[in-house]
Design a protein around this motif. Structure first.
Motif, short mmCIF file in Angstrom:
data_model
loop_
_atom_site.label_atom_id
_atom_site.label_comp_id
_atom_site.label_asym_id
_atom_site.label_seq_id
_atom_site.Cartn_x
_atom_site.Cartn_y
_atom_site.Cartn_z
N PHE A 10 0.78 -1.27 0.15
CA PHE A 10 0.00 -0.12 0.25
C PHE A 10 0.76 1.40 0.04
N ALA A 11 1.85 1.14 0.85
CA ALA A 11 2.84 2.48 0.70
C ALA A 11 3.42 2.52 -0.44
N ILE A 12 3.91 1.44 -1.19
CA ILE A 12 4.64 1.85 -2.44
C ILE A 12 3.49 2.23 -3.43
N ASN A 533 11.61 10.60 11.73
CA ASN A 533 11.85 11.80 10.73
C ASN A 533 11.67 10.97 9.20
N LEU A 534 11.95 10.01 9.00
CA LEU A 534 11.52 9.15 7.68
C LEU A 534 10.33 9.41 7.80
N ALA A 535 9.40 9.11 8.82
CA ALA A 535 7.84 8.87 8.60
C ALA A 535 7.31 10.40 8.40
N LEU A 536 7.98 11.28 9.04
CA LEU A 536 7.69 12.61 8.64
C LEU A 536 7.84 13.18 7.18
N LEU A 537 8.95 12.84 6.58
CA LEU A 537 9.31 13.21 5.21
C LEU A 537 8.20 12.34 4.18
N ALA A 538 7.88 10.98 4.64
CA ALA A 538 7.04 10.37 3.73
C ALA A 538 5.47 10.94 3.92
N ASN A 539 5.23 11.44 5.32
CA ASN A 539 3.83 12.10 5.56
C ASN A 539 3.68 13.48 4.68
N LEU A 540 4.83 14.13 4.73
CA LEU A 540 4.78 15.37 3.74
C LEU A 540 4.61 15.08 2.32
N PHE A 541 5.31 14.05 1.84
CA PHE A 541 5.05 13.59 0.54
C PHE A 541 3.68 13.42 -0.02
N GLY A 561 -1.59 24.70 7.27
CA GLY A 561 -2.31 23.47 7.94
C GLY A 561 -1.26 22.32 7.58
N ILE A 562 -0.48 22.34 6.50
CA ILE A 562 0.40 21.16 6.25
C ILE A 562 1.81 21.34 7.51
N VAL A 563 2.17 22.14 7.45
CA VAL A 563 3.13 22.48 8.74
C VAL A 563 2.55 22.27 10.02
N LEU A 564 1.36 22.90 10.22
CA LEU A 564 0.57 22.28 11.66
C LEU A 564 0.55 20.92 11.96
N THR A 565 0.11 20.29 10.85
CA THR A 565 -0.03 18.85 10.50
C THR A 565 1.38 18.27 10.91
N ILE A 566 2.13 18.63 10.36
CA ILE A 566 3.72 17.99 10.52
C ILE A 566 4.01 18.16 12.08
N ILE A 638 -4.09 14.30 8.72
CA ILE A 638 -4.23 13.53 9.95
C ILE A 638 -4.25 11.81 9.46
N PHE A 639 -5.06 11.81 8.45
CA PHE A 639 -4.77 10.28 7.77
C PHE A 639 -3.60 9.67 7.41
N THR A 640 -2.81 10.73 6.87
CA THR A 640 -1.39 10.38 6.27
C THR A 640 -0.46 10.38 7.47
N SER A 641 -0.68 11.12 8.60
CA SER A 641 0.04 11.12 9.70
C SER A 641 -0.22 9.85 10.43
N LEU A 642 -1.42 9.33 10.49
CA LEU A 642 -1.72 8.05 11.12
C LEU A 642 -0.90 7.05 10.50
N PHE A 643 -0.91 6.79 9.27
CA PHE A 643 -0.39 5.82 8.34
C PHE A 643 1.16 5.97 8.57
N SER A 644 1.81 6.92 8.27
CA SER A 644 3.16 7.03 8.48
C SER A 644 3.57 6.90 10.07
N ALA A 645 3.11 7.36 10.96
CA ALA A 645 3.59 7.03 12.31
C ALA A 645 3.35 5.84 12.84
N ILE A 646 2.13 5.15 12.54
CA ILE A 646 1.86 3.75 13.11
C ILE A 646 2.49 2.75 12.13
N PHE A 647 2.34 2.59 10.95
CA PHE A 647 2.90 1.69 10.03
C PHE A 647 4.21 1.84 9.51
N LEU A 648 4.52 2.81 9.05
CA LEU A 648 5.88 3.12 8.67
C LEU A 648 7.11 2.92 9.40
N THR A 649 6.96 3.43 10.50
CA THR A 649 7.92 3.52 11.65
C THR A 649 7.97 2.00 12.12
#
Length: 993
Positions: A10-12, A533-541, A561-566, A638-649
């Motif tokens: 899914f991430a790919i 940080n890798l999750a944050l970069l992926a989240n931004l992308f 909003g993007i910066v605040l989300t980060i 919010i959705f991309t943050s959850l995916f990046s923080a929970i699953f990618l890390t």
């Protein structure tokens, strides 16, 4: 972790989708950069270049699908007006004028009193005007009958003399709805012809209102005239192609002679003969510029353009073997060549050879939407005054239908008696020929007459789709009625301000992002910090990729909003890392500690993010423009943050564990920070109540005595941000403008001593087409009198070089904005209370959460009231401020829910232990997380505040204050309220026993 393969896949896939969507923006920017390099600063040459390659392939996706420049331009990421410059208007169709027209402008006193009363009621009501009119009519005279007023010649088929008032109101509603739909179609068609890249035209929730966004336009007055003009519907006789072709040959000869005498290129003639902004260029320009075209082809093309200048841009309507097609179409041209054709037809030498009873009009729709070729129709002018033989006033009714013996769509229309006579004559004299139906000077349809039509009833066939038939029926049905659409809200952003906004937005973004990355590495060691940080970069992308995929508009608040989300997405990583550290300190192995740490953090993460998501949804539903952009990025984040923080890390950690690598979740410097604290929070709650009570009292006193500095969103008016070449004195500007406006406007410095913000209520209630131009001309005259602008500066120069932005909000829409803001805040508090009640199954938790939110909101409002006019930036109460309040609500509740979640856990683990001790220990255990999340979010907002530009400083200041107050209230207000109310309930229960 289960389903690692699925998550990785899914991430790919998500990354590939983001790359695919962002590629359009990259390619479009590359083509435009090439155009600028070729033009060397010449704007016209740049436009020529882009026009010439609009239909050429510039992007080939994996060899499977080819995209032209026009395609990639349509699919690139849209920039909002505050980043690109341009114009945003909200229009409202004048239902008052429609109802007056339907009554044939009745002079009945009850009718006119009801119109006046309904207009007054509309300021404070969400109901549509027809409903308000019916209510007002009944209030003024309950025995009066609408049928006596609306039983007109045009409505006699629908309104009978004995029709009830409710039946007449239903007819009026149907007629006005059709007119509103038609107005939307007309405005959309006009905008399509305006030539703006990526325009946005959409109906709003309030019936009769239309949003128009035009990025990049630099002539507001032209836009206003285009949008507010009343539609003109006409029926014209036509000539046959073979009758006109000899005239076209004469026109071509005259143009050839003019070119040979002046040695001018077609584009130069176009510039002299017309004031249109469209430009001319042949489709081989790219090849000619690169030198790759065959020299023979170049010579042949040059010879053809020289010998047949008209036919090089207008293809005659002939068969492949050169025979003329029947019908009124005399030629076709690409959209970029229509201006050149018009310029040829406008030449005095050409007008001399064209018969006076011959005119040419373009079709409003392209033959092929992908190619953008338009037909030129030959119109027969028979009257001396040049008017059409029949206009929209003759139409009584029109509706979409189907042919009698088939399923093809058609339009059935009915005319009044006078129109029926004219229609009978026209159809009798033009059997076998076409009648052109013309709207706003463009041919919408040109049906062929099969026989004489008497009685005023006829059908238009040969339509391509049901949608086309419905549009044409709406145009015919409401074309007879004066349905002006007035601009009730407007915003203009100059291109220079847009560039500054991009620069400041990117700077704030880069600085905030680097600070967050640095903090995570410092606080959580290189290994765990690097994973975050890798999750944050992926989240931004992912955020930017998803925004591009859904066609969202990126605005300056959107960047915020993007910066605040980060900043807030750090919270999920922090919660997980703190939980993992607790499990390690409890003696568990690294692998089990990571698994349990993630599992135990899920509840707090999901509860916190869901409450923030709810406020984001409220913002999206009730916000508009940039606020909706902010909400969109917040929701996606919010959705991309959850995916990046929970699953990618987790994937990163699992990979390291599989290789037996060690992972540390804290650094030596921060390992003991705020760990094993033993603060007696509940003992200090009375002190907190006193401090908070004092702050609330001071805030309320200021609110009721000093009040607020309301923006024009809430009070209506016009505001202009003007930048001068030198520092200005506000008093001098105010005095000069008071002389021209007849009253002193509000003038204050805005961002710098050479920039002012001017707010005026001058003629804000007037809805005439010329009032906006009048107010702006008076503004320019006043600034000239003040001596800050030279007397030679024109309005065009003023718009380009001095006016940074402007905004207009009519009194009706400002009332609606206030109501929507109150609804949004109330609704957000209710759904948050219900969610907390559902999750914690205890009303005391909901009460504590809402009490803390009310506390935060009142203090933020109080600070904006106390410090209005005292700080060097704007503290206006506007839509952006409401967005900030709701964001503070979302953040504060997120913080509160994390504390609540830990309290619930401690009460479950130690059910027999003293409640006060459980709550204190739970709050102490969350201090590290609270510190990390609050600090990172505060630092992010501080970067936006310092580097994000003047226009959002008030917005970010509200967020900064809210973060501080929200962090305090989640510990010292929300939890103590829960403790005290539960204790009181227990005491009452014991007394009953």
């Amino acid at each position: 972790m289960q389903n690692k393969g699925l998550i990785r896949a899914f991430a790919i896939l998500l990354a590939l989708v983001c790359v695919y969507q962002l590629a359009f923006t990259y390619v479009a920017r590359k083509v435009e950069r090439d155009a600028r390099e070729y033009a060397q600063g010449d704007k016209m040459k740049e436009l020529f270049y882009l026009d010439s390659i609009s239909g050429e392939t510039v992007y080939n996706f994996l060899g499977m699908k080819k995209y032209t420049y026009k395609d990639v331009k349509a699919l690139e990421m849209n920039l909002g007006l505050d980043l690109k410059g341009g114009m945003n208007v909200t229009m409202e169709v004048s239902v008052v004028d429609l109802i007056k027209s339907l009554s044939n402008y009745s002079t009945d006193t009850t009718f006119n009193a009801a119109i006046a009363r309904a207009t007054q009621l509309q300021r404070d009501s969400q109901d549509d005007f027809v409903t308000l009119f019916g209510r007002a009519f009944n209030e003024i005279d309950p025995n009066a009958r609408l049928a006596a007023i609306f039983n007109t010649l045009e409505l006699k088929e629908k309104v009978k003399y004995n029709s009830t008032n409710s039946e007449v109101l239903q007819v009026i509603r149907e007629e006005t709805d059709a007119a509103i739909d038609n107005s939307f179609n007309i405005i959309r068609t006009r905008i399509d012809r305006f030539g703006v890249a990526q325009p946005n035209v959409q109906p709003l929730q309030t019936r009769g209102r239309i949003l128009v966004e035009l990025p990049g336009v630099d002539n507001p007055e032209r836009v206003r005239k285009l949008l507010q003009g009343t539609a003109t519907l006409e029926f014209w006789e036509t000539y046959e192609n073979n009758e006109v072709y000899p005239v076209l040959m004469q026109i071509n000869q005259k143009v050839k002679e003019v070119q040979s005498l002046t040695a001018q290129e077609p584009a130069e003639i176009a510039a002299e003969a017309t004031d249109t902004t469209a430009t001319d260029e042949d489709s081989l320009l790219g090849e000619l510029q690169s030198g790759e075209a065959d020299s023979t082809a170049v010579d042949n093309l040059a010879d053809m353009k020289k010998e047949f200048p008209l036919f090089s841009v207008l293809t005659p309507s002939t068969t492949p073997d050169g025979q003329l097609y029947p019908g009124p179409v005399v030629g076709t041209a690409h959209f970029k060549d229509t201006a050149t054709v018009n310029s040829y037809l406008a030449l005095p030498q050409v007008k001399a050879v064209v018969p006076r009873n011959l005119a040419f009009k373009w079709t409003s729709k392209a033959i092929d939407e992908g190619e953008n070729f338009y037909r030129l129709i030959a119109i027969k002018v028979t009257s001396r005054d040049g008017r059409a033989p029949l206009d929209g006033d003759a139409i009584v009714d029109a509706r979409q239908d189907y042919e009698q013996f088939g399923s093809r769509p058609e339009v059935s229309m009915t005319m009044n008696s006078e129109g029926a006579k004219t229609w009978a004559r026209l159809t009798k004299e033009n059997i076998g020929k076409s009648i052109a139906i013309v709207l706003d000077g463009y041919v919408r349809s040109y049906p062929t007459v099969n026989s004489e039509i008497t009685g005023g009833r006829s059908s238009i066939t040969g339509l391509e789709s049901v949608e086309e038939a419905k549009d044409l029926a709406n145009i015919l049905k409401s074309g007879k009625m004066p349905a002006p659409a007035h601009i009730i809200q407007e915003e203009v952003v100059g291109p220079s301000l847009g560039k500054e906004a991009i620069n400041s937005g990117m700077w704030s973004f880069a600085i905030a992002f680097l600070l967050v990355l640095g903090y995570m590495l410092f606080f959580y060691s290189k290994k765990a910090g690097l994973a975050a940080n890798l999750a944050l970069l992926a989240n931004l992308f992912f955020i930017i990729g998803v925004l591009a995929s859904i066609g969202a508009v990126l605005t300056l608040p959107g960047i915020a909003g993007i910066v605040l989300t980060i900043g807030m997405s750090v919270d999920a990583n922090v919660l997980i890392y703190e939980r993992v550290q607790e499990e390690i300190k409890a003696g568990k192995g690294l692998k089990l500690a990571i698994a349990d740490g993630y599992k135990n953090a899920y509840s707090a993460i999901i509860d916190g993010q869901v409450t923030t998501l709810l406020t984001g949804i409220v913002l999206y539903l009730f916000g508009s423009g940039p606020i909706k952009g902010f909400a969109t990025t917040l929701i996606i984040g919010i959705f991309t943050s959850l995916f990046s923080a929970i699953f990618l890390t987790r994937l990163i950690f699992e990979r390291k564990l599989d290789k037996n690598k060690s992972i540390t979740f804290t650094s030596k410097m921060t390992d003991g920070w705020l760990r094993n604290t033993n603060i007696k929070f509940l003992e200090k709650r009375k002190v907190a109540y006193i401090v908070s009570g004092a702050l609330i009292i001071i805030s309320l006193l200021s609110i009721f005595t000093r009040g607020f500095n309301y923006g024009i969103d809430f009070k209506g008016g016009r505001t202009y941000v003007v930048r001068f070449d030198q520092d200005v004195k506000v008093a001098e500007v105010g005095d000069a403008l008071a002389a021209v406006y007849g009253g002193a406007p509000e003038v204050k410095t805005f961002g710098g001593n050479n920039q002012v913000k001017i707010t005026t209520l001058y003629k804000i209630d007037e809805m005439t087409d010329d009032v906006d131009a009048e107010v702006e001309q008076l503004l320019l005259d006043g600034l000239k009198k003040a001596g800050y602008i030279g007397s030679e500066v024109s309005m065009q120069d003023f718009d380009t070089n001095y006016r940074m932005s402007s905004q207009k909000v009519g009194p009706t829409i400002s009332d609606d904005i206030k109501k929507d803001a109150m609804i949004a805040i109330t609704f957000a508090l209710i759904i948050i209370f219900l969610y907390i009640l559902l999750r914690f199954r205890n009303w005391q938790y909901g009460l504590g959460a809402v009490g803390a939110l009310a506390h935060d909101s009142i203090i933020v409002l109080g600070i904006f009231s106390l410090f209005k006019g005292l700080l060097p930036f704007s503290l206006e109460i506007d839509q952006a401020f409401i967005a900030a309040i709701l964001t503070v609500v979302g953040y504060s509740i997120n913080d509160t829910v994390v504390v609540y979640d830990r309290i619930r856990e401690y009460l479950h683990i130690h059910p027999k232990r003293n409640r006060e001790l459980n709550i204190d220990e739970a709050m102490n255990s969350t201090l590290r997380r609270t510190f990390s999340t609050s600090l990172s979010t505060f630092v992010v907002l501080l970067a936006i505040f310092l580097f994000g530009g003047t226009s959002i400083q008030g917005f970010t200041f509200a967020l900064l204050v809210g973060i501080l107050v929200g962090t305090y209230s989640s510990i010292f207000i929300a939890t103590p309220i829960v403790y005290d109310t539960q204790r009181q309930v227990s005491k009452v229960a014991e007394k009953k026993k």
